[in-house]
Design an enzyme around this catalytic site. Structure first.
Site, mmCIF file in Angstrom:
data_model
loop_
_atom_site.group_PDB
_atom_site.id
_atom_site.type_symbol
_atom_site.label_atom_id
_atom_site.label_comp_id
_atom_site.label_asym_id
_atom_site.label_seq_id
_atom_site.Cartn_x
_atom_site.Cartn_y
_atom_site.Cartn_z
ATOM 1 N N ASN A 9 88.261 -50.320 -62.016
ATOM 2 C CA ASN A 9 88.324 -51.699 -61.540
ATOM 3 C C ASN A 9 87.012 -52.376 -61.934
ATOM 4 O O ASN A 9 85.976 -52.136 -61.320
ATOM 5 C CB ASN A 9 88.508 -51.708 -60.013
ATOM 6 C CG ASN A 9 88.495 -53.119 -59.441
ATOM 7 O OD1 ASN A 9 88.473 -54.104 -60.180
ATOM 8 N ND2 ASN A 9 88.494 -53.221 -58.126
ATOM 9 N N TRP A 10 87.084 -53.181 -62.978
ATOM 10 C CA TRP A 10 85.855 -53.811 -63.492
ATOM 11 C C TRP A 10 85.335 -54.909 -62.556
ATOM 12 O O TRP A 10 84.224 -55.367 -62.714
ATOM 13 C CB TRP A 10 86.109 -54.418 -64.866
ATOM 14 C CG TRP A 10 86.350 -53.425 -65.967
ATOM 15 C CD1 TRP A 10 86.437 -52.053 -65.856
ATOM 16 C CD2 TRP A 10 86.533 -53.719 -67.360
ATOM 17 N NE1 TRP A 10 86.657 -51.489 -67.084
ATOM 18 C CE2 TRP A 10 86.726 -52.482 -68.030
ATOM 19 C CE3 TRP A 10 86.561 -54.898 -68.108
ATOM 20 C CZ2 TRP A 10 86.935 -52.408 -69.413
ATOM 21 C CZ3 TRP A 10 86.776 -54.826 -69.485
ATOM 22 C CH2 TRP A 10 86.951 -53.590 -70.124
ATOM 23 N N LYS A 11 86.175 -55.353 -61.642
ATOM 24 C CA LYS A 11 85.821 -56.476 -60.756
ATOM 25 C C LYS A 11 85.368 -57.666 -61.616
ATOM 26 O O LYS A 11 85.909 -57.868 -62.698
ATOM 27 C CB LYS A 11 84.774 -56.026 -59.736
ATOM 28 C CG LYS A 11 85.235 -54.767 -58.982
ATOM 29 C CD LYS A 11 84.392 -54.410 -57.814
ATOM 30 C CE LYS A 11 84.958 -53.139 -57.160
ATOM 31 N NZ LYS A 11 84.216 -52.699 -55.979
ATOM 32 N N HIS A 97 92.866 -55.405 -52.607
ATOM 33 C CA HIS A 97 91.538 -54.777 -52.607
ATOM 34 C C HIS A 97 90.735 -55.295 -51.412
ATOM 35 O O HIS A 97 90.881 -56.449 -51.025
ATOM 36 C CB HIS A 97 90.820 -55.091 -53.922
ATOM 37 C CG HIS A 97 89.578 -54.275 -54.091
ATOM 38 N ND1 HIS A 97 88.390 -54.613 -53.489
ATOM 39 C CD2 HIS A 97 89.352 -53.109 -54.746
ATOM 40 C CE1 HIS A 97 87.483 -53.693 -53.782
ATOM 41 N NE2 HIS A 97 88.039 -52.774 -54.549
ATOM 42 N N GLU A 99 87.849 -56.307 -51.138
ATOM 43 C CA GLU A 99 87.079 -57.530 -51.409
ATOM 44 C C GLU A 99 87.974 -58.769 -51.333
ATOM 45 O O GLU A 99 87.534 -59.844 -50.948
ATOM 46 C CB GLU A 99 86.391 -57.402 -52.780
ATOM 47 C CG GLU A 99 85.229 -56.423 -52.718
ATOM 48 C CD GLU A 99 84.996 -55.615 -53.984
ATOM 49 O OE1 GLU A 99 85.484 -56.005 -55.060
ATOM 50 O OE2 GLU A 99 84.304 -54.575 -53.885
ATOM 51 N N GLU A 169 90.594 -46.727 -50.000
ATOM 52 C CA GLU A 169 89.204 -47.064 -50.311
ATOM 53 C C GLU A 169 88.477 -47.438 -49.025
ATOM 54 O O GLU A 169 88.560 -48.587 -48.578
ATOM 55 C CB GLU A 169 89.146 -48.257 -51.268
ATOM 56 C CG GLU A 169 89.823 -48.045 -52.595
ATOM 57 C CD GLU A 169 89.253 -48.974 -53.659
ATOM 58 O OE1 GLU A 169 88.696 -48.441 -54.614
ATOM 59 O OE2 GLU A 169 89.338 -50.198 -53.512
ATOM 60 N N GLY A 175 80.730 -49.382 -53.435
ATOM 61 C CA GLY A 175 79.510 -49.960 -53.984
ATOM 62 C C GLY A 175 78.250 -49.580 -53.224
ATOM 63 O O GLY A 175 77.182 -50.149 -53.444
ATOM 64 N N SER A 215 82.640 -45.342 -54.503
ATOM 65 C CA SER A 215 81.515 -44.599 -55.086
ATOM 66 C C SER A 215 81.924 -43.298 -55.765
ATOM 67 O O SER A 215 81.237 -42.286 -55.652
ATOM 68 C CB SER A 215 80.429 -44.337 -54.021
ATOM 69 O OG SER A 215 79.902 -45.554 -53.543
ATOM 70 N N GLY A 236 85.031 -48.248 -59.320
ATOM 71 C CA GLY A 236 84.386 -49.540 -59.533
ATOM 72 C C GLY A 236 83.203 -49.411 -60.476
ATOM 73 O O GLY A 236 83.372 -49.323 -61.700
ATOM 74 N N GLY A 237 82.004 -49.361 -59.907
ATOM 75 C CA GLY A 237 80.763 -49.366 -60.693
ATOM 76 C C GLY A 237 80.752 -48.381 -61.856
ATOM 77 O O GLY A 237 80.329 -48.730 -62.968
HETATM 78 P P1 13P Z 1 82.687 -48.473 -56.418
HETATM 79 O O1 13P Z 1 83.220 -47.337 -57.242
HETATM 80 O O2 13P Z 1 81.710 -49.326 -57.132
HETATM 81 O O3 13P Z 1 82.202 -47.993 -55.081
HETATM 82 O O4 13P Z 1 83.942 -49.438 -56.115
HETATM 83 C C1 13P Z 1 85.119 -48.887 -55.665
HETATM 84 C C2 13P Z 1 86.165 -49.925 -55.724
HETATM 85 O O5 13P Z 1 86.117 -50.895 -55.005
HETATM 86 C C3 13P Z 1 87.242 -49.765 -56.717
HETATM 87 O O6 13P Z 1 88.245 -50.662 -56.500
#
Ligand code: 13P
Length: 252
Positions: A9-11, A97, A99, A169, A175, A215, A236-237
Site C-alpha cells: 500500500n503505497w498510500k 483502511h 486512515e 491492521e 507506521g 510495520s 505500507g512503508g
Molecule cells: P506500515 O507498514 O507502514 O506500518 O503500514 C501498514 C499499512 O497501513 C498498510 O496498509
C-alpha cells in the site's frame, strides 16, 4: 487452499517517475526471485494505476486501488467509482483502511456499501479492520474487530464473502515500527476466522485470505507469515523500497 498475498500500500507517496522506477524494480525482482505461488499487488495512488498497470503488462504482479466511492456515478467531485476501476482492468481495491476511517470519517456502514460496489464491479475488495491503541489497552479489541467485520461484511452471501480478502491492521502498529507479535497477530486472525465460521461455516472461513498489516518488514515477515491463520501481508512503508518489499514477498 487459500491464496497467499502480499500487497504493497503505497498510500500518498512517490512521484510518477519514482513510481515507474519502483514498479520496474519490483517486477524484475519478482520475476527473477519469487518462485512460490504468492499473489503480489501494488496498491498505487489512483493517478498512477493506468501507467503502472501497462508497465506491468503480463507480469504476475497486479495493481490495486486504495479506495473507491460508495456511489456509482454523478456529481461527486474528486471521487473514483468501482466501475471506473473495473473499466481500467484494476483487479483489487483496498476498502476501509484505518486512515480512511480516521481522517475521512468512513464508517462500517459506508464500507459495507463500498464493498458491495467493488464486488458488483468484479473487483476483489481488500477489507481492512483493526483496533486503535486505546481499544487494545482496554481489552475490547476482539469485540471491536468482530463488529467491524460483521457490519462491513456479514450482509454478504456465502458466495460473495469468499471473494473478499480481509486485512487485519492494528492501528497502533501502522507506521509506528511497533509490529504486533506473531502471537497477537495469530490470535486476532483466528478470532476473525472463527467469527466468519460461526456465520458462514468452516469451509467458507477457511477459504478467505486474511492478511496482516502494521510495520511488516523484511526481518519480521517470516515469523508473522508462519502463523497458521496469517495468509500474507498488507505492507505500507516497506513497500516503498523494492528490495525490502520483495524480501517480504519471498518470506510468504
Ligand atoms: P506500515 O507498514 O507502514 O506500518 O503500514 C501498514 C499499512 O497501513 C498498510 O496498509
Amino acid at each position: 487452499m487459500r491464496k497467499k498475498i502480499v500487497a504493497g500500500n503505497w498510500k500518498m507517496n512517490k512521484t510518477w517517475e519514482e513510481a515507474r522506477i519502483l514498479t520496474a524494480e519490483v517486477m524484475g525482482m519478482v520475476a527473477d526471485e519469487v518462485t512460490r505461488p504468492v499473489e503480489v499487488i501494488l496498491c498505487t495512488p489512483f493517478v498512477y494505476l493506468s501507467s503502472v498497470k501497462s508497465q506491468l503488462g503480463n507480469s504476475r504482479v497486479k495493481v490495486g486501488a486504495q479506495n473507491c466511492s460508495e456511489h456509482d456515478a454523478g456529481a461527486y467531485t474528486g471521487e473514483i467509482s468501482a466501475g471506473m476501476l473495473q473499466s481500467m482492468g484494476v483487479p483489487y481495491v483496498i476498502i476501509g483502511h484505518s486512515e480512511r476511517r480516521q481522517y475521512f470519517a468512513e464508517n462500517n456502514k459506508t464500507l459495507a456499501v463500498k464493498t458491495d460496489k467493488a464486488l458488483a464491479s468484479g473487483l476483489t475488495p481488500i477489507f481492512c479492520c483493526g483496533e486503535p491503541l486505546e481499544i487494545r489497552e482496554n481489552g475490547t479489541h476482539e469485540a471491536l474487530v468482530k463488529q467491524q467485520v460483521e457490519e462491513g461484511l456479514f450482509h454478504l452471501s456465502a458466495d460473495a464473502i469468499q471473494k473478499v480478502v480481509i486485512a487485519y491492521e492494528p492501528v497502533w502498529a501502522i507506521g509506528t515500527g511497533k509490529t504486533a507479535t506473531s502471537q497477537q497477530a495469530q490470535e486476532m486472525h483466528a478470532v476473525i476466522r472463527r467469527h466468519i465460521a460461526a456465520k458462514y461455516g468452516q469451509m467458507v472461513a477457511d477459504s478467505i485470505s486474511i492478511l496482516y498489516g502494521g510495520s511488516v518488514k523484511a526481518d519480521n515477515a517470516k515469523e508473522l507469515f508462519a502463523c497458521p491463520d496469517v495468509d500474507g501481508g498488507l505492507v505500507g512503508g516497506a513497500s516503498l523500497k523494492s528490495r525490502e518489499f520483495v524480501e517480504i514477498v519471498k518470506a510468504c
